[in-house]
Design an enzyme around this catalytic site. Sequence first.
Site, PDB file in Angstrom:
ATOM      1  N   LYS A   1      75.233  27.031 -27.542  1.00  0.00           N
ATOM      2  CA  LYS A   1      76.141  27.883 -28.338  1.00  0.00           C
ATOM      3  C   LYS A   1      77.011  28.646 -27.365  1.00  0.00           C
ATOM      4  O   LYS A   1      76.615  28.890 -26.224  1.00  0.00           O
ATOM      5  CB  LYS A   1      75.325  28.869 -29.179  1.00  0.00           C
ATOM      6  CG  LYS A   1      76.083  29.441 -30.351  1.00  0.00           C
ATOM      7  CD  LYS A   1      76.063  28.477 -31.520  1.00  0.00           C
ATOM      8  CE  LYS A   1      76.898  28.958 -32.683  1.00  0.00           C
ATOM      9  NZ  LYS A   1      76.662  28.114 -33.883  1.00  0.00           N
TER      10      LYS A   1
ATOM     11  N   ASP B   1      82.592  27.878 -35.152  1.00  0.00           N
ATOM     12  CA  ASP B   1      81.615  28.782 -35.783  1.00  0.00           C
ATOM     13  C   ASP B   1      82.483  29.941 -36.311  1.00  0.00           C
ATOM     14  O   ASP B   1      83.685  29.749 -36.529  1.00  0.00           O
ATOM     15  CB  ASP B   1      80.545  29.238 -34.782  1.00  0.00           C
ATOM     16  CG  ASP B   1      79.352  29.915 -35.449  1.00  0.00           C
ATOM     17  OD1 ASP B   1      78.477  29.217 -35.973  1.00  0.00           O
ATOM     18  OD2 ASP B   1      79.309  31.171 -35.493  1.00  0.00           O
TER      19      ASP B   1
HETATM   20  P1  NDP Z   1      84.272  31.734 -40.751  1.00  0.00           P
HETATM   21  O1  NDP Z   1      84.860  32.472 -39.615  1.00  0.00           O
HETATM   22  O2  NDP Z   1      85.035  30.615 -41.361  1.00  0.00           O
HETATM   23  O3  NDP Z   1      83.899  32.741 -41.927  1.00  0.00           O
HETATM   24  C1  NDP Z   1      83.022  33.791 -41.714  1.00  0.00           C
HETATM   25  C2  NDP Z   1      82.895  34.592 -42.990  1.00  0.00           C
HETATM   26  O4  NDP Z   1      81.849  35.526 -42.864  1.00  0.00           O
HETATM   27  C3  NDP Z   1      84.155  35.385 -43.300  1.00  0.00           C
HETATM   28  O5  NDP Z   1      84.271  35.554 -44.682  1.00  0.00           O
HETATM   29  C4  NDP Z   1      83.864  36.690 -42.586  1.00  0.00           C
HETATM   30  O6  NDP Z   1      84.624  37.784 -43.088  1.00  0.00           O
HETATM   31  C5  NDP Z   1      82.397  36.859 -42.872  1.00  0.00           C
HETATM   32  N1  NDP Z   1      81.792  37.657 -41.795  1.00  0.00           N
HETATM   33  C6  NDP Z   1      81.796  37.362 -40.472  1.00  0.00           C
HETATM   34  N2  NDP Z   1      81.179  38.322 -39.778  1.00  0.00           N
HETATM   35  C7  NDP Z   1      80.769  39.209 -40.673  1.00  0.00           C
HETATM   36  C8  NDP Z   1      80.072  40.430 -40.567  1.00  0.00           C
HETATM   37  N3  NDP Z   1      79.684  40.921 -39.370  1.00  0.00           N
HETATM   38  N4  NDP Z   1      79.794  41.087 -41.716  1.00  0.00           N
HETATM   39  C9  NDP Z   1      80.200  40.614 -42.920  1.00  0.00           C
HETATM   40  N5  NDP Z   1      80.879  39.467 -43.074  1.00  0.00           N
HETATM   41  C10 NDP Z   1      81.155  38.778 -41.969  1.00  0.00           C
HETATM   42  O7  NDP Z   1      82.852  31.226 -40.249  1.00  0.00           O
HETATM   43  P2  NDP Z   1      81.911  30.080 -40.857  1.00  0.00           P
HETATM   44  O8  NDP Z   1      82.081  30.005 -42.318  1.00  0.00           O
HETATM   45  O9  NDP Z   1      82.105  28.883 -40.029  1.00  0.00           O
HETATM   46  O10 NDP Z   1      80.471  30.656 -40.487  1.00  0.00           O
HETATM   47  C11 NDP Z   1      79.710  31.445 -41.404  1.00  0.00           C
HETATM   48  C12 NDP Z   1      78.243  31.393 -41.008  1.00  0.00           C
HETATM   49  O11 NDP Z   1      77.787  30.030 -41.063  1.00  0.00           O
HETATM   50  C13 NDP Z   1      77.929  31.862 -39.594  1.00  0.00           C
HETATM   51  O12 NDP Z   1      76.647  32.448 -39.586  1.00  0.00           O
HETATM   52  C14 NDP Z   1      77.858  30.557 -38.808  1.00  0.00           C
HETATM   53  O13 NDP Z   1      77.075  30.697 -37.641  1.00  0.00           O
HETATM   54  C15 NDP Z   1      77.207  29.650 -39.826  1.00  0.00           C
HETATM   55  N6  NDP Z   1      77.377  28.219 -39.640  1.00  0.00           N
HETATM   56  C16 NDP Z   1      78.617  27.656 -39.519  1.00  0.00           C
HETATM   57  C17 NDP Z   1      78.756  26.299 -39.401  1.00  0.00           C
HETATM   58  C18 NDP Z   1      80.078  25.634 -39.368  1.00  0.00           C
HETATM   59  O14 NDP Z   1      80.114  24.397 -39.357  1.00  0.00           O
HETATM   60  N7  NDP Z   1      81.194  26.358 -39.382  1.00  0.00           N
HETATM   61  C19 NDP Z   1      77.579  25.422 -39.337  1.00  0.00           C
HETATM   62  C20 NDP Z   1      76.319  26.098 -39.545  1.00  0.00           C
HETATM   63  C21 NDP Z   1      76.250  27.452 -39.655  1.00  0.00           C
HETATM   64  P3  NDP Z   1      85.826  38.385 -42.211  1.00  0.00           P
HETATM   65  O15 NDP Z   1      86.937  37.396 -42.307  1.00  0.00           O
HETATM   66  O16 NDP Z   1      86.128  39.678 -42.861  1.00  0.00           O
HETATM   67  O17 NDP Z   1      85.332  38.542 -40.806  1.00  0.00           O
HETATM   68  O1  2IT Z   2      75.732  26.758 -36.357  1.00  0.00           O
HETATM   69  C1  2IT Z   2      76.143  25.576 -36.367  1.00  0.00           C
HETATM   70  O2  2IT Z   2      75.379  24.633 -36.591  1.00  0.00           O
HETATM   71  C2  2IT Z   2      77.564  25.337 -36.122  1.00  0.00           C
HETATM   72  N1  2IT Z   2      78.307  26.290 -35.967  1.00  0.00           N
HETATM   73  C3  2IT Z   2      78.079  23.943 -36.019  1.00  0.00           C
HETATM   74  C4  2IT Z   2      77.852  23.378 -34.660  1.00  0.00           C
HETATM   75  C5  2IT Z   2      78.500  22.039 -34.391  1.00  0.00           C
HETATM   76  O3  2IT Z   2      78.396  21.616 -33.237  1.00  0.00           O
HETATM   77  O4  2IT Z   2      79.065  21.425 -35.293  1.00  0.00           O
END
Ligand code: NDP
Ligand code: 2IT
Length: 448
Positions: free
Chosen positions: A129, A169
């Site tokens: 990561k 992420d």
């Molecule tokens: P994005 O940046 O697309 O979206 C993040 C969302 O979460 C936004 O709505 C953001 O709001 C909100 N957010 C972020 N930080 C905070 C905080 N400290 N408190 C409250 N709300 C918060 O990210 P993703 O959708 O990609 O990721 C969301 C979660 O999913 C994370 O935990 C990530 O690690 C996990 N994840 C992502 C994957 C992926 O493929 N993208 C895969 C597996 C897990 P704001 O815009 O106001 O910051």
């Molecule tokens: O938390 C996760 O699994 C991710 N942000 C996706 C990682 C990836 O390599 O697609």
Amino acid sequence: MSIQNEYLNGLMERVIQRDPGELEFHQAVREVLISLAPVANARPELIKEGVMDCLVEPERTIKFRVPWEDDKGEIHVNRGYRVQFNSAIGPYKGGLRFHPSVNESIIKFLGFEQTFKNSLTGLPIGGGKGGSDFDPHGKSDAEVMRFCQSFMNELFKYIGPDTDVPAGDIGVGAREIGYLFGQYKRLRNEFTGVLTGKGLTYGGSLARKEATGYGLCYFADNMLKAAGKSFEGATVVISGSGNVAIYACEKATQLGGKVVAMSDSNGYIYDKDGIDLDLVKQLKEVERARIKVYVDRKPGAEYHEGCVSIWNIPCDIALPCATQNELPLEGAKALIKNGCFAVAEGANMPSTPDAMDAFQEAGVLFAPAKASNAGGVAVSALEMSQNSMRFSWTFEEVDERLKTIMSDLYRNASQAAEQYGMAGNLVAGANIAGFLKVADSMLAYGLV
Ligand code: NDP
Ligand code: 2IT
């Protein structure tokens, strides 16, 4: 809950003493060691051969300076990280997070969890990561580009298609991946699958954008069906409104659920008629607006400041898809009181340990992040395969593979839980099933 193995208890103490400030990392390690105690009791060689000690220490941590210039000509210096946690079963793989809260503890907890998650996909990917405390919110495209280029000027030395393959992420989406990939290609003069989540015109996989949210709902669907329930007619609350939340909302709706709430870091919207996802996509994917703008364009919807009270909204299924520790005990109690019967984690480590305990004690079906959000990285691995073949599959082919991966994963985690006497406990099952493949590979290599 305590760790039912004396050696692992001592190991936990050493992890804390070594890096006392890394609270998120301690939290992630403790949860895993609790689950692994029965395995360590049954297989003492795992301790004797050093597997457990190696498991909690990253193979390598890279920490670097990222200087960049804003549109006014002012210089800023951020911090960049890449934690290459475990390469026992494949090249390091895991996302990059750009968010002001990023520090070594957060990147370590994410890299640690990624190791088990990636193993659970059944695909050959190790765990890593990275990220930065840079905040893309409110920055121009040109500023984000200069930051990404500077970040890659250092990171490119440590990654490669067979070494370490980052992706997105929080705060890193298609735009950032484009700038990062462009800079890597310039620096190395090569076109390889060194990043995933790429745009479809330059090597991205169809269905990668949708994969985490869709995979989450596929996993939840397996878990629900095994308990005689389903999304059909269920009221769903989703936190976040980013990549994971948006496509979880899309699939939950397709499966017959009604999503009534979503959020961002300022507050949440409640729409009793069901969220208008086209509007959320327009606001978040196109305009990069705040979620509160939703209520200006959708009469009848409500906006509430603050994040945690989203869990007070009565629902059948909760999908936390924002960030770590966003679902505390008080949120869990409110969900349980209102009759919520399933929680599936889209974010990484969104439920606090006491919230997780509360769900399990109340008999709420609980899908832990490592298992339920593994669809994103699984399709990333499929993107790597397609890049290696210099070929691409259709959306339907990738989506079918994702469905199969998520149902296999559900079955493996359930069976592992059952085998170690914890039937129905998917937290333990996912940790054990993810661990065994990594541990057996580490044992095969011997101590190096
Ligand atoms: P994005 O940046 O697309 O979206 C993040 C969302 O979460 C936004 O709505 C953001 O709001 C909100 N957010 C972020 N930080 C905070 C905080 N400290 N408190 C409250 N709300 C918060 O990210 P993703 O959708 O990609 O990721 C969301 C979660 O999913 C994370 O935990 C990530 O690690 C996990 N994840 C992502 C994957 C992926 O493929 N993208 C895969 C597996 C897990 P704001 O815009 O106001 O910051
Ligand atoms: O938390 C996760 O699994 C991710 N942000 C996706 C990682 C990836 O390599 O697609």
